[in-house]
Scaffold this motif. Sequence first.
Motif, mmCIF file in Angstrom:
data_model
loop_
_atom_site.group_PDB
_atom_site.id
_atom_site.type_symbol
_atom_site.label_atom_id
_atom_site.label_comp_id
_atom_site.label_asym_id
_atom_site.label_seq_id
_atom_site.Cartn_x
_atom_site.Cartn_y
_atom_site.Cartn_z
ATOM 1 N N ALA A 35 119.478 -87.739 27.014
ATOM 2 C CA ALA A 35 118.019 -87.499 26.581
ATOM 3 C C ALA A 35 117.646 -85.757 26.871
ATOM 4 C CB ALA A 35 117.130 -88.206 27.260
ATOM 5 N N ILE A 36 117.996 -85.360 27.812
ATOM 6 C CA ILE A 36 117.901 -83.883 28.399
ATOM 7 C C ILE A 36 118.455 -82.957 27.284
ATOM 8 C CG2 ILE A 36 117.963 -82.174 30.227
ATOM 9 C CD1 ILE A 36 115.921 -83.909 30.760
ATOM 10 N N THR A 37 119.728 -83.209 26.995
ATOM 11 C CA THR A 37 120.274 -82.613 25.752
ATOM 12 C C THR A 37 119.643 -82.531 24.751
ATOM 13 O OG1 THR A 37 122.313 -83.162 27.286
ATOM 14 C CG2 THR A 37 122.787 -82.183 25.014
ATOM 15 N N ALA A 38 119.292 -83.695 24.272
ATOM 16 C CA ALA A 38 118.565 -83.500 22.908
ATOM 17 C C ALA A 38 117.294 -82.993 23.081
ATOM 18 C CB ALA A 38 118.477 -84.986 22.718
ATOM 19 N N LEU A 39 116.591 -82.985 24.069
ATOM 20 C CA LEU A 39 115.329 -82.354 24.188
ATOM 21 C C LEU A 39 115.790 -80.962 24.402
ATOM 22 C CD1 LEU A 39 112.394 -82.274 24.889
ATOM 23 C CD2 LEU A 39 112.794 -82.433 27.092
ATOM 24 N N ARG A 40 116.521 -80.665 24.940
ATOM 25 C CA ARG A 40 117.043 -78.935 24.906
ATOM 26 C C ARG A 40 117.320 -78.334 23.519
ATOM 27 N NH1 ARG A 40 121.669 -76.121 25.200
ATOM 28 N NH2 ARG A 40 121.645 -74.155 26.481
ATOM 29 N N PHE A 41 117.827 -79.186 22.828
ATOM 30 C CA PHE A 41 118.243 -78.826 21.346
ATOM 31 C C PHE A 41 116.902 -78.468 20.617
ATOM 32 C CE2 PHE A 41 118.913 -79.952 16.918
ATOM 33 C CZ PHE A 41 119.846 -78.777 16.445
ATOM 34 N N VAL A 42 115.799 -79.435 20.566
ATOM 35 C CA VAL A 42 114.624 -79.383 20.265
ATOM 36 C C VAL A 42 114.014 -78.205 20.587
ATOM 37 C CG1 VAL A 42 112.232 -80.471 19.732
ATOM 38 C CG2 VAL A 42 114.511 -81.920 19.751
ATOM 39 N N VAL A 43 113.902 -77.869 21.822
ATOM 40 C CA VAL A 43 113.129 -76.867 22.680
ATOM 41 C C VAL A 43 113.783 -75.703 22.046
ATOM 42 C CG1 VAL A 43 112.440 -75.594 24.764
ATOM 43 C CG2 VAL A 43 112.236 -78.082 24.377
ATOM 44 N N LYS A 44 115.182 -75.462 21.869
ATOM 45 C CA LYS A 44 115.730 -74.373 21.583
ATOM 46 C C LYS A 44 115.451 -73.701 20.068
ATOM 47 C CE LYS A 44 120.236 -72.341 21.661
ATOM 48 N NZ LYS A 44 121.772 -72.429 22.032
ATOM 49 N N THR A 45 115.322 -74.690 19.261
ATOM 50 C CA THR A 45 114.934 -74.282 17.852
ATOM 51 C C THR A 45 113.229 -74.156 17.844
ATOM 52 O OG1 THR A 45 114.062 -76.744 17.261
ATOM 53 C CG2 THR A 45 116.548 -76.197 16.939
ATOM 54 N N ARG A 47 111.347 -72.791 20.602
ATOM 55 C CA ARG A 47 110.897 -71.666 21.618
ATOM 56 C C ARG A 47 112.037 -71.586 22.766
ATOM 57 N NH1 ARG A 47 105.937 -71.039 25.772
ATOM 58 N NH2 ARG A 47 106.420 -69.288 26.735
ATOM 59 N N TRP A 48 112.762 -70.426 22.705
ATOM 60 C CA TRP A 48 114.040 -70.508 23.681
ATOM 61 C C TRP A 48 113.969 -69.313 24.317
ATOM 62 C CZ3 TRP A 48 116.268 -74.002 25.809
ATOM 63 C CH2 TRP A 48 117.334 -73.886 26.563
ATOM 64 N N ASP A 49 112.973 -68.873 24.997
ATOM 65 C CA ASP A 49 112.840 -67.346 25.795
ATOM 66 C C ASP A 49 113.099 -67.996 27.475
ATOM 67 O OD1 ASP A 49 110.659 -68.982 26.809
ATOM 68 O OD2 ASP A 49 109.034 -67.821 25.905
ATOM 69 N N LEU A 50 112.841 -67.079 28.027
ATOM 70 C CA LEU A 50 113.274 -66.944 29.433
ATOM 71 C C LEU A 50 113.005 -68.130 30.324
ATOM 72 C CD1 LEU A 50 114.901 -65.363 31.202
ATOM 73 C CD2 LEU A 50 113.139 -64.027 32.204
ATOM 74 N N PRO A 52 111.613 -71.436 29.451
ATOM 75 C CA PRO A 52 112.602 -72.743 29.002
ATOM 76 C C PRO A 52 113.941 -72.721 29.635
ATOM 77 C CG PRO A 52 111.201 -72.131 27.272
ATOM 78 C CD PRO A 52 111.134 -71.033 28.046
ATOM 79 N N ARG A 53 114.528 -71.590 29.522
ATOM 80 C CA ARG A 53 115.971 -71.567 29.761
ATOM 81 C C ARG A 53 116.127 -71.747 31.277
ATOM 82 N NH1 ARG A 53 118.407 -66.445 27.699
ATOM 83 N NH2 ARG A 53 120.294 -67.573 28.614
ATOM 84 N N ARG A 54 115.099 -71.324 32.078
ATOM 85 C CA ARG A 54 115.286 -71.444 33.662
ATOM 86 C C ARG A 54 114.941 -72.857 34.007
ATOM 87 N NH1 ARG A 54 112.011 -65.974 35.867
ATOM 88 N NH2 ARG A 54 113.737 -64.602 35.507
ATOM 89 N N ILE A 55 114.157 -73.611 33.444
ATOM 90 C CA ILE A 55 113.648 -74.997 33.525
ATOM 91 C C ILE A 55 114.793 -75.793 33.152
ATOM 92 C CG2 ILE A 55 112.140 -76.773 33.008
ATOM 93 C CD1 ILE A 55 109.973 -74.715 32.491
ATOM 94 N N PHE A 56 115.345 -75.694 32.111
ATOM 95 C CA PHE A 56 116.619 -76.512 31.884
ATOM 96 C C PHE A 56 117.817 -76.203 32.642
ATOM 97 C CE2 PHE A 56 114.326 -77.414 27.662
ATOM 98 C CZ PHE A 56 114.574 -78.709 27.690
ATOM 99 N N TRP A 57 117.824 -75.101 33.317
ATOM 100 C CA TRP A 57 119.138 -74.726 34.198
ATOM 101 C C TRP A 57 118.684 -75.459 35.510
ATOM 102 C CZ3 TRP A 57 119.414 -72.598 39.173
ATOM 103 C CH2 TRP A 57 120.573 -72.340 39.373
ATOM 104 N N LEU A 58 117.487 -75.444 35.962
ATOM 105 C CA LEU A 58 117.319 -76.131 37.235
ATOM 106 C C LEU A 58 117.525 -77.891 37.059
ATOM 107 C CD1 LEU A 58 114.123 -74.311 38.260
ATOM 108 C CD2 LEU A 58 116.319 -74.138 39.178
ATOM 109 N N VAL A 59 117.252 -78.337 35.985
ATOM 110 C CA VAL A 59 117.113 -79.534 35.542
ATOM 111 C C VAL A 59 118.809 -79.963 35.745
ATOM 112 C CG1 VAL A 59 116.988 -81.636 33.823
ATOM 113 C CG2 VAL A 59 115.232 -80.028 34.433
ATOM 114 N N TYR A 60 119.768 -79.131 35.026
ATOM 115 C CA TYR A 60 120.970 -79.411 34.748
ATOM 116 C C TYR A 60 121.721 -79.201 35.954
ATOM 117 C CZ TYR A 60 121.357 -79.913 29.715
ATOM 118 O OH TYR A 60 121.287 -80.382 28.395
#
Length: 523
Positions: A35-45, A47-50, A52-60
């Motif tokens: 689910a997180i990977t799918a959400l990451r794909f949606v957010v990346k398309t 808004r993929w600035d600094l 969101p990338r930091r938040i997903f990094w902490l989750v991963y």
Amino acid sequence: MNSDGLADWPDLFQQVAAAGHINGWATATLIALAAITALRFVVKTWRWDLWPRRIFWLVYLFLLPLSLFAAVHVIGVILDASGNPNLLSRLERGGDAFLAIVLAKLIVEGLDLFIWKGYALKKFGHATPSILIGVSAFLIYFATAYIIAAVVFDIPVTGALVSSGIILGVIGLSLQGTISDVFSGVFISLERPFRIGDWIVTEDDRLGKVIEIDWRATRLLSFNNTVFVVPNSKMANSTIENRTEPEALYGHYFYVSMAPEAPIGLVRRVLLEAVLSSPYVQSDPPPNVYLAKANQRPYQYLVYVYFESYEASWRGNGDIQPRIHDYLKRAGLSVAGESRDLRHRRMQELPSEEPPIQQLLAEIHLFQSLSTEELEILSQGVRTSRYRPGDYVIREGDAGDSLLVITTGLVNVTRNNPRGKQVSVSRLGMGQCVGEMSLLTGRPRSATVQAVTDSEVVEIPKDSMNALFEKRSDLIDELARTMSERRAAEELVTDRNAEQVNNMSLQDIADRFGRTIRGFFHI
């Protein structure tokens, strides 16, 4: 933990199984990862600035190790690894190795998100060089490979490192020049004595624009559209002149030879007018002209100007030189030859006096249509004043009844805005007028005028303008147009009556000034 791996997977299995939650927990963890990977794909398309990338990094960082543990368990259950110790050991070691690789990748990404694009960017004010990022990533993955080999798979790597060290030493001796270039490239990237796009001069007088800094060499593009390839070790150990730093503004100077008989004040004024007439010369900082060498023949005048950039100086210098010759010729002067020429030929007699005031007034745009007789009328009672840089020509609020015409130099015009702060509204040069508001309407000075360079100002009193208006009343309209344009610009800059100015046309303002002038002079 045990000596066979990074984690004691069987013990963990037994503990979780004893709690009776292993199957549901593993399934939930894997579903959460998907689910997180799918959400990451949606957010990346989207808004993929600094951030969101930091938040997903902490989750991963939290979810990936747990998901790996769950995946190893599910695979063990599917293969019934509990009854096959060898298979379970292989799964354990594989999981440890994969976990180490995942953590290494997360560390590299974390450095990029929080250090290179965070702390380092704020501290140093520029992007971290790619060569440094690459070296740090290589060291992290190399350490990870060592840990996997030595700790996870119990491979004796010490002997291999010693023997490979000997081999690397031999290779290093043969490639010491290349290795020196690589480390020099790292230091250049860290210290940043120059950047891509900077114009630099090397110690052996090679001039070029930096177009690439790679692991081994720096490439410079010359004015001949050729490329210099300079080893980084040579760049790091030599003196470099950077003509783009600390700012793009570039100072340039040159000498002009003039005969000693030429009046020094006249020569300086003409040279200053010539360089100020060039569109390439910056008015801030202002240009300057000095008598640099008066102990030799001919005299040497140093002309110092600023250009927008080093590249602009090449075009600007080519534009200035013809202007200097034209302006000197108009003033009856010429550039002197070498001293040996002066001894062997008769020099043309040079004027020893400044040009008459009528000639100066005739070159001003406002008075170019006046006849010789009208210029004579206008010149009656005029006063010529000279100002050094920083001197005040007039001050806002002072009484005045004269028109000031700048015959040479550059002045800065400032006004107080409604908040009492002094604001620069314009810079005026040769042939432009100031103070017309007080002369033509009787009001106090509406602005402060301060000399930026050595300047000469001709002051025309009210009586002279009155005598001229009696012969040329059409000049009132031209002066009114000049006043309207300047007043509109000043009002907008200082926020005075800005809305009123926007709602009035320049013609309306000019008509109003025209009526005021005619009333003041009773015309």
